[in-house]
Design a protein around this motif. Structure first.
Motif, PDB file in Angstrom:
ATOM      1  N   LEU A 278       0.822  -1.209   0.000  1.00 54.87           N
ATOM      2  CA  LEU A 278       0.000   0.000   0.000  1.00 54.87           C
ATOM      3  C   LEU A 278       0.856   1.259   0.000  1.00 54.87           C
ATOM      4  N   LEU A 279       1.902   1.277   0.817  1.00 52.24           N
ATOM      5  CA  LEU A 279       2.775   2.453   0.882  1.00 52.24           C
ATOM      6  C   LEU A 279       3.511   2.650  -0.441  1.00 52.24           C
ATOM      7  N   PHE A 280       3.912   1.560  -1.068  1.00 49.44           N
ATOM      8  CA  PHE A 280       4.624   1.648  -2.344  1.00 49.44           C
ATOM      9  C   PHE A 280       3.728   2.208  -3.438  1.00 49.44           C
ATOM     10  N   SER A 281       2.426   1.996  -3.316  1.00 51.14           N
ATOM     11  CA  SER A 281       1.494   2.457  -4.351  1.00 51.14           C
ATOM     12  C   SER A 281       1.233   3.960  -4.282  1.00 51.14           C
ATOM     13  N   ILE A 282       1.491   4.577  -3.124  1.00 48.79           N
ATOM     14  CA  ILE A 282       1.141   5.996  -2.938  1.00 48.79           C
ATOM     15  C   ILE A 282       1.815   6.914  -3.959  1.00 48.79           C
ATOM     16  N   PRO A 283       3.135   6.821  -4.178  1.00 46.94           N
ATOM     17  CA  PRO A 283       3.752   7.714  -5.182  1.00 46.94           C
ATOM     18  C   PRO A 283       3.128   7.557  -6.571  1.00 46.94           C
ATOM     19  N   PHE A 284       2.733   6.352  -6.918  1.00 47.65           N
ATOM     20  CA  PHE A 284       2.138   6.109  -8.237  1.00 47.65           C
ATOM     21  C   PHE A 284       0.714   6.668  -8.310  1.00 47.65           C
TER      22      PHE A 284
ATOM     23  N   ALA B  22      -7.634   5.027  -7.007  1.00 48.26           N
ATOM     24  CA  ALA B  22      -6.796   4.915  -5.809  1.00 48.26           C
ATOM     25  C   ALA B  22      -6.921   6.192  -4.976  1.00 48.26           C
ATOM     26  N   THR B  23      -8.087   6.397  -4.427  1.00 53.22           N
ATOM     27  CA  THR B  23      -8.362   7.559  -3.592  1.00 53.22           C
ATOM     28  C   THR B  23      -8.090   7.223  -2.124  1.00 53.22           C
ATOM     29  N   VAL B  24      -8.325   8.187  -1.253  1.00 55.70           N
ATOM     30  CA  VAL B  24      -8.167   7.965   0.182  1.00 55.70           C
ATOM     31  C   VAL B  24      -9.108   6.854   0.643  1.00 55.70           C
ATOM     32  N   ALA B  25     -10.318   6.844   0.099  1.00 54.34           N
ATOM     33  CA  ALA B  25     -11.290   5.805   0.453  1.00 54.34           C
ATOM     34  C   ALA B  25     -10.795   4.435   0.022  1.00 54.34           C
TER      35      ALA B  25
ATOM     36  N   SER C  16     -10.133  18.016  -3.481  1.00 51.15           N
ATOM     37  CA  SER C  16      -9.700  18.173  -2.087  1.00 51.15           C
ATOM     38  C   SER C  16     -10.851  17.994  -1.100  1.00 51.15           C
ATOM     39  N   LYS C  17     -12.002  18.585  -1.393  1.00 54.85           N
ATOM     40  CA  LYS C  17     -13.127  18.493  -0.472  1.00 54.85           C
ATOM     41  C   LYS C  17     -13.637  17.061  -0.349  1.00 54.85           C
ATOM     42  N   HIS C  18     -13.548  16.318  -1.449  1.00 52.00           N
ATOM     43  CA  HIS C  18     -14.003  14.932  -1.427  1.00 52.00           C
ATOM     44  C   HIS C  18     -12.979  14.023  -0.738  1.00 52.00           C
ATOM     45  N   LEU C  19     -11.694  14.349  -0.904  1.00 52.00           N
ATOM     46  CA  LEU C  19     -10.657  13.573  -0.221  1.00 52.00           C
ATOM     47  C   LEU C  19     -10.790  13.723   1.297  1.00 52.00           C
ATOM     48  N   LEU C  20     -11.156  14.915   1.742  1.00 53.31           N
ATOM     49  CA  LEU C  20     -11.373  15.136   3.179  1.00 53.31           C
ATOM     50  C   LEU C  20     -12.581  14.346   3.667  1.00 53.31           C
ATOM     51  N   THR C  21     -13.600  14.268   2.817  1.00 52.38           N
ATOM     52  CA  THR C  21     -14.797  13.496   3.180  1.00 52.38           C
ATOM     53  C   THR C  21     -14.475  12.009   3.283  1.00 52.38           C
ATOM     54  N   GLN C  22     -13.460  11.571   2.538  1.00 51.06           N
ATOM     55  CA  GLN C  22     -13.071  10.159   2.537  1.00 51.06           C
ATOM     56  C   GLN C  22     -12.210   9.783   3.744  1.00 51.06           C
ATOM     57  N   LEU C  23     -11.671  10.762   4.453  1.00 49.85           N
ATOM     58  CA  LEU C  23     -10.772  10.489   5.567  1.00 49.85           C
ATOM     59  C   LEU C  23     -11.347   9.526   6.617  1.00 49.85           C
ATOM     60  N   PRO C  24     -12.636   9.668   6.991  1.00 48.34           N
ATOM     61  CA  PRO C  24     -13.180   8.710   7.978  1.00 48.34           C
ATOM     62  C   PRO C  24     -13.076   7.256   7.532  1.00 48.34           C
TER      63      PRO C  24
ATOM     64  N   TYR D 241      -7.772   3.328  -0.129  1.00 46.89           N
ATOM     65  CA  TYR D 241      -6.779   2.837   0.834  1.00 46.89           C
ATOM     66  C   TYR D 241      -7.451   2.355   2.117  1.00 46.89           C
ATOM     67  N   GLY D 242      -8.497   3.043   2.527  1.00 50.67           N
ATOM     68  CA  GLY D 242      -9.230   2.600   3.710  1.00 50.67           C
ATOM     69  C   GLY D 242      -9.870   1.246   3.497  1.00 50.67           C
ATOM     70  N   PHE D 243     -10.494   1.071   2.332  1.00 49.83           N
ATOM     71  CA  PHE D 243     -11.117  -0.211   2.005  1.00 49.83           C
ATOM     72  C   PHE D 243     -10.054  -1.316   1.897  1.00 49.83           C
ATOM     73  N   GLY D 244      -8.881  -0.945   1.401  1.00 50.85           N
ATOM     74  CA  GLY D 244      -7.807  -1.915   1.284  1.00 50.85           C
ATOM     75  C   GLY D 244      -7.375  -2.454   2.638  1.00 50.85           C
ATOM     76  N   LEU D 245      -7.232  -1.564   3.600  1.00 50.30           N
ATOM     77  CA  LEU D 245      -6.845  -1.979   4.951  1.00 50.30           C
ATOM     78  C   LEU D 245      -7.919  -2.860   5.589  1.00 50.30           C
ATOM     79  N   ILE D 246      -9.177  -2.519   5.349  1.00 51.07           N
ATOM     80  CA  ILE D 246     -10.273  -3.345   5.873  1.00 51.07           C
ATOM     81  C   ILE D 246     -10.251  -4.723   5.235  1.00 51.07           C
ATOM     82  N   SER D 247     -10.002  -4.777   3.934  1.00 46.73           N
ATOM     83  CA  SER D 247      -9.956  -6.055   3.219  1.00 46.73           C
ATOM     84  C   SER D 247      -8.826  -6.928   3.758  1.00 46.73           C
TER      85      SER D 247
END
Length: 213
Positions: free
Chosen positions: A87-93, A111-114, A176-184, A116-122
């Motif tokens: 997951l960390l390696f994918s961030i720069p890409f 590959a949005t903030v959401a 940006s506003k949607h990325l902030l909404t995805q933070l939770p 990555y969250g779903f990835g960790l849950i999976s």
């Protein structure tokens, strides 16, 4: 702890696990179902655990000056290391994809903030099932993977479907506003992984202590 991880990296980790760990770069590929990247992160431990069975790593580790719980800890650390590295390696890409203004992925969720969250849950759900089932016996990797893959595949499908639901368009946006909404969602993923990964280790270690090698 680091000594255990070092032993697993040098003697246990299958070469394909290293290849899969670098496949986080696939977020740069247009028209690709990015949830498949999570599947690679789950195939890596499966192939590695198959390798440990075929090379009798369980017996080898048993003669080392480590306990069964430490043996399980080493494997759990290896799984977590590869998944988080991927997951960390994918961030720069993912950032590069945004900088290049590549069109949104028509297949599914970007590959949005959401994402990555779903990835960790999976990963958390997969690890909890895979590790705890495997350490009931210490060798049934196939059965463990099949049982863990069922919810994993369902989550993958859900992740791809989300991008096609109009009301959830904000999960597929880089604004940006949607990325902030995805933070939770990301925070929920971090909490889920932070809770279920240690739980998987504790249950697995308790079960493996009862296994007669």
């Amino acid at each position: 702890m680091m000594t255990l991880l070092y032993k697993e990296m040098r003697l246990v980790a299958h070469p394909t696990s290293i290849v899969f760990a670098f496949l986080g770069c696939l977020v740069l590929v247009p028209s690709y179902p990015y949830s498949v990247i999570f599947m690679f992160g789950c195939l890596a431990p499966y192939i590695t655990f198959l390798n440990t069975r075929e090379t009798n790593d369980g017996w080898y580790t048993a003669v080392l000056p480590v306990t069964k719980r430490e043996s399980v800890l080493g494997k759990c650390l290896l799984v977590v290391f590869f998944q988080l590295f991927q997951l960390l390696f994918s961030i720069p890409f993912a950032l590069l994809r945004n900088m290049l203004n590549i069109a949104n992925n028509p297949v599914g969720l970007d590959a949005t903030v959401a994402w990555y969250g779903f990835g960790l849950i999976s990963y958390a759900i997969f690890d909890l099932i895979f590790l705890t089932v495997f350490y009931k016996s210490g060798y049934k990797a196939g059965k463990s993977f099949i049982l863990a893959a069922i919810p994993m595949v369902l989550l993958m499908i859900a992740i791809e479907v989300i991008a096609h639901i109009p009301a959830l368009f904000w999960m597929d946006s880089y604004q940006s506003k949607h990325l902030l909404t995805q933070l939770p969602i990301l925070i929920a993923g971090i909490i889920c992984y932070g809770v279920l990964a240690p739980l998987a280790y504790r249950i697995s270690a308790k079960r493996f202590e009862k296994v007669d090698l």
